[in-house]
Design a protein around this motif. Structure first.
Motif, PDB file in Angstrom:
ATOM      1  N   VAL A 157       0.896  -1.324   0.082  1.00 31.35           N
ATOM      2  CA  VAL A 157       0.013   0.149  -0.040  1.00 31.35           C
ATOM      3  C   VAL A 157       1.007   1.176  -0.002  1.00 31.35           C
ATOM      4  N   GLU A 158       1.644   1.335   0.840  1.00 31.83           N
ATOM      5  CA  GLU A 158       2.745   2.522   0.749  1.00 31.83           C
ATOM      6  C   GLU A 158       3.488   2.746  -0.413  1.00 31.83           C
ATOM      7  N   LEU A 159       3.975   1.469  -0.789  1.00 30.13           N
ATOM      8  CA  LEU A 159       4.982   1.731  -2.030  1.00 30.13           C
ATOM      9  C   LEU A 159       4.173   2.294  -3.118  1.00 30.13           C
ATOM     10  N   ALA A 169      -6.978  -0.749  -0.914  1.00 31.11           N
ATOM     11  CA  ALA A 169      -6.763  -1.745   0.061  1.00 31.11           C
ATOM     12  C   ALA A 169      -7.893  -2.810   0.462  1.00 31.11           C
ATOM     13  N   ALA A 170      -7.497  -3.905   0.201  1.00 27.08           N
ATOM     14  CA  ALA A 170      -8.644  -5.002   0.254  1.00 27.08           C
ATOM     15  C   ALA A 170      -8.296  -5.863   1.617  1.00 27.08           C
ATOM     16  N   GLU A 182      -5.177   5.342   6.768  1.00 29.24           N
ATOM     17  CA  GLU A 182      -4.069   6.427   7.466  1.00 29.24           C
ATOM     18  C   GLU A 182      -2.640   6.164   6.815  1.00 29.24           C
ATOM     19  N   ARG A 183      -2.488   4.959   6.169  1.00 28.71           N
ATOM     20  CA  ARG A 183      -1.007   5.023   5.749  1.00 28.71           C
ATOM     21  C   ARG A 183      -1.107   5.334   4.244  1.00 28.71           C
ATOM     22  N   LYS A 290       9.668   8.580   4.382  1.00 30.97           N
ATOM     23  CA  LYS A 290       8.337   8.071   3.471  1.00 30.97           C
ATOM     24  C   LYS A 290       7.837   6.889   3.585  1.00 30.97           C
ATOM     25  N   ILE A 291       8.778   6.026   4.324  1.00 33.28           N
ATOM     26  CA  ILE A 291       8.240   4.657   4.635  1.00 33.28           C
ATOM     27  C   ILE A 291       8.578   4.416   6.017  1.00 33.28           C
TER      28      ILE A 291
END
Ligand SMILES: NC(=O)c1ccc[n+]([C@@H]2O[C@H](COP(=O)([O-])OP(=O)(O)OC[C@H]3O[C@@H](n4cnc5c(N)ncnc54)[C@H](OP(=O)(O)O)[C@@H]3O)[C@@H](O)[C@H]2O)c1
Length: 328
Positions: A157-159, A169-170, A182-183, A290-291
């Motif tokens: 998700v973040e990348l 997002a599932a 949130e992310r 960023k991550i």
């Protein structure tokens, strides 16, 4: 030193914590005083002898750690005793000390806690390799992540957002999915809803997702292949549901889509340069804030069974880690 030992294959309750001799580093190795060790789903499979990598008994599970350098071999130049580092190995991480080859030991980003550093290598290494080398994810495309609130899923998700995608997002639990939002996730979908395929279609103007990152398998994969876009790529990452799906080949024909396997562990040797480049980028994003691995719980070594069961009972969000003592 204290270590978690797998002496017979079976569920986490079969693991024992006992004193074993500390490892001795070779000329090209780094000995790490472990502060924290990440738990990944493959660890739960390895102790049951259900994973493609089968270490002989007895062994110490655990693939990734953070800590301080205790000693280095003569040939090691890039780290020195006392440095804060992250290390990666196929086994041996759930212990007070771990010896890793120099090439598998990296300085720890100062933006991370020890817990976060121990939760970094496997999930970001896997998900970046999956999205970049295997999925060819492009800015402006839509990425659907199955199992998005788990370890590799949340990294995807973040990348995906950093790579410029719209991210759906599932997962099976709205409370866990809220953390994905949130992310950075643009949308969330509960794949226990009977109409979740239609929800994905509605979110993509009827087209479906360009890249589907699948860490779950089973019927979830079968449904996902029915909401993939023209030219889409379905990334086969894992089968956390315990079910390896049989897929209808005609569905790939109808969308000119591809089903693409992802085996990050083997890619570390087969595509070494690509992975080195990936980690340079991941390190830079880490230093820029960023991550950041999301760690939902940490347990001492002797509660390893409770820690692993959080994953097996689908109660974990992001990552769970083990700690050996003081992590400040
Ligand atoms: N291909 C590779 O190179 C590679 C590398 C690392 C990991 N993996 C694989 O990727 C998968 C995920 O690993 P992970 O460490 O991210 O695991 P994880 O943190 O436990 O996440 C797995 C997610 O799958 C979902 N899930 C659906 N059914 C489940 C079930 N019956 N039991 C447990 N979870 C279930 C859960 O989300 P919901 O509760 O929301 O459904 C959970 O968040 C595993 O199969 C692992 O072996 C592959």
């Amino acid at each position: 030193m204290k270590a978690v030992h797998c002496k017979e294959f079976g569920p986490p309750e079969k693991l024992v914590v006992e004193d074993v001799p500390a490892p001795t580093p070779g000329a090209n190795d780094v000995l790490i005083d472990v502060k924290a060790a990440g738990i990944n789903f493959p660890d739960t499979l390895i102790i049951e002898n259900k994973y493609q990598f089968k270490p002989p008994l007895p062994f110490i599970p655990g693939t990734e750690v953070s800590g301080t350098v205790a000693a280095v071999g003569d040939q090691v130049k890039h780290v020195k005793p006392g440095d804060q580092v992250m290390g990666f190995a196929f086994v041996g991480g759930y212990a007070e000390q771990l010896s890793v080859p120099a090439a598998s030991c990296f300085p720890m980003p100062e933006t991370f806690s020890y817990e976060q550093a121990a939760a970094f290598t496997m999930i970001y290494g896997t998900s970046y390799y999956a999205l970049k080398q295997r999925g060819n994810l492009q800015s402006g495309e839509t990425l659907l992540v199955l199992g998005a609130s788990g370890g590799v899923g949340m990294a995807a998700v973040e990348l995906g957002k950093l790579m410029g995608a719209t991210v759906i997002a599932a997962g099976g639990n709205l409370e866990k999915l809220a953390v994905c939002k949130e992310r950075g996730a643009d949308h969330v979908v509960n794949y226990n809803d009977a109409d979740w395929k239609d929800q994905v279609k509605a979110l993509t103007s009827g087209n479906g997702a360009d890249v589907i990152y699948d860490a779950v398998g089973g019927d979830y994969t079968k449904t996902a292949l029915r909401c993939i876009n023209w030219g889409g790529r379905l990334l086969v990452v894992g089968f956390a549901s315990g079910d390896i799906p049989q897929l209808a080949a005609n569905l790939t024909l109808l969308k000119s889509s591809s089903i693409v396997g992802v085996f990050w562990g083997a890619s570390l040797t087969k595509e070494a340069q690509a992975n080195q480049d990936n980690f340079k980028q991941l390190y830079q994003w880490s230093m820029e804030g960023k991550i950041q691995p999301y760690v939902c719980a940490s347990y001492p070594l002797d509660q390893v069974a409770d820690a692993m069961n959080l994953l097996l009972q689908r109660k974990a969000i992001g990552k769970v880690v083990l700690t050996t003592g003081e992590t400040q």
